[in-house]
Design an enzyme around this catalytic site. Structure first.
Site, mmCIF file in Angstrom:
data_model
loop_
_atom_site.group_PDB
_atom_site.id
_atom_site.type_symbol
_atom_site.label_atom_id
_atom_site.label_comp_id
_atom_site.label_asym_id
_atom_site.label_seq_id
_atom_site.Cartn_x
_atom_site.Cartn_y
_atom_site.Cartn_z
ATOM 1 N N ASP A 1 0.833 -1.195 0.000
ATOM 2 C CA ASP A 1 0.000 0.000 0.000
ATOM 3 C C ASP A 1 0.872 1.252 0.000
ATOM 4 O O ASP A 1 2.019 1.229 0.467
ATOM 5 C CB ASP A 1 -0.909 0.026 1.231
ATOM 6 C CG ASP A 1 -1.934 -1.090 1.220
ATOM 7 O OD1 ASP A 1 -2.239 -1.610 0.125
ATOM 8 O OD2 ASP A 1 -2.431 -1.449 2.303
ATOM 9 N N LYS A 2 0.309 2.343 -0.468
ATOM 10 C CA LYS A 2 1.045 3.605 -0.544
ATOM 11 C C LYS A 2 1.734 3.950 0.771
ATOM 12 O O LYS A 2 2.912 4.311 0.793
ATOM 13 C CB LYS A 2 0.087 4.737 -0.938
ATOM 14 C CG LYS A 2 0.724 6.122 -0.904
ATOM 15 C CD LYS A 2 -0.298 7.200 -1.206
ATOM 16 C CE LYS A 2 0.321 8.587 -1.089
ATOM 17 N NZ LYS A 2 -0.667 9.670 -1.348
#
Length: 348
Positions: A171-172
């Site tokens: 995830d970012k």
């Protein structure tokens, strides 16, 4: 017998989509219509595949969903005939032609120079340390400035493999180790290893509340779209909702009155898996607002770090076992919250 696929792409002339072509592809340009015509020999691996799956492999800068729309619209010809079923099979000897129009996604596959922390590298793959805040793959809202763009600038070989060799994602706002393929052979083998659960991935997470239950537990709970909020995932009942099986082993490392430090070992790789499972147990990650977490200990992003990655090299068979220290923000949060963590030595 060879199977050729001809791709016609309507796109501005400044966009270079040749990076998505196979080695045998031939590029032709129609000046009148500003169209690119790509012809390629379909590899044996695509014989018998669904039409949409085959096109997604050959044109990785366009999403499979977009290609399905083109098929349904009649923009794909198979042996000169319009084919509107995405499930149609690609056979050796079939000539396939598809007309594509430029999308933000297709424009996203451009090199962008950026710092990339490479912790292991050989002729077949790299392992990188992704910082929090870096998006892995272009998507709506982040068509550029992603890790994929950086990999295309870092390594000319990245243009020869789908998605610049990205075989799994973080995830970012999750930091940590990722393996990236440099060749198609390595990519295919790594994808198979991940599917066979032969890639060992461990994460460190800071979560709300003192730990409850046994200090070592495995949660086996399916994950799917949250029926109440389509922007997030949730543990679901597969008898009533769509989803996939998901398993995570969670090991308590330390705790205090308001927080706990756990190590999470993935057995599957579902979207937001650790975040969903921890929230389901009543321990959302610090600063993970999507799943009920709040800022604490100075954390302003979800407190999740992929610290350990181990697998057998897909080409050489060499054992790869890599660990990366906690990032500064999580290390400071540990100190502020009165928790301790002894980092294992390499190979321990």
């Amino acid at each position: 017998m060879n199977c050729s696929i001809e791709l016609i792409i309507s796109s501005p002339p400044e966009i270079d989509v040749s990076e998505a072509l196979a080695q045998d592809d031939v590029l032709q340009v129609s000046d009148a219509a500003e169209e690119e015509v790509r012809q390629s020999q379909v590899p044996v691996a695509l014989h018998g595949q669904r039409l949409d799956r085959a096109l997604a492999q050959l044109v990785p800068e366009f999403s499979r969903n977009y290609l399905q729309q083109l098929i349904e619209q009649g923009d794909v010809l198979v042996d000169g005939r319009v084919t509107t079923k995405a499930s149609s099979k690609v056979r050796l000897g079939h000539a396939v032609q598809v007309t594509l129009r430029a999308t933000p996604q297709s424009r996203a596959f451009v090199p962008e120079v950026m710092p990339i922390d490479v912790v292991y590298e050989d002729a077949h793959l790299r392992v990188i340390h992704k910082p929090a805040g870096l998006v892995v793959h272009p998507a709506p809202g982040n068509w550029q400035g992603t890790l994929l763009n950086g990999l295309l600038a870092l390594d000319p070989m990245a243009a020869d493999v789908p998605r610049a060799g990205i075989v799994h994602r973080l995830d970012k706002d999750t930091s940590g180790l990722m393996v990236v393929a440099r060749t198609r052979q390595a990519m295919d083998a790594l994808v198979q290893k991940i599917a066979a659960r032969e890639v060992h991935r461990q994460y460190l997470a800071l979560a709300h509340k003192a730990w409850t239950g046994p200090s070592l537990r495995t949660i086996d709970a399916p994950i799917g779209r949250d029926p109440a909020n389509r922007l997030r995932m949730a543990v679901v009942d597969l008898t009533h909702q769509s989803g996939k099986t998901a398993a995570t082993t969670i090991d308590l490392l330390d705790q205090a009155d308001r927080v706990c430090l756990v190590q999470c070992t993935l057995h599957t790789g579902r979207t937001h898996q650790i975040r969903v499972h921890m929230a389901h147990l009543g321990h959302p990650l610090l600063a993970d607002a999507v799943y009920g977490g709040a800022p604490l200990g100075g954390m302003t992003r979800q407190a999740l770090h992929a610290w350990h990655l181990a697998f057998e090299h897909p080409i050489t068979g060499k054992a790869i076992d890599l660990r990366i220290a906690l990032p500064v923000d999580m290390a400071r949060a540990l100190a502020d919250l009165g928790l301790s963590y002894n980092e294992p030595t390499q190979g321990a």
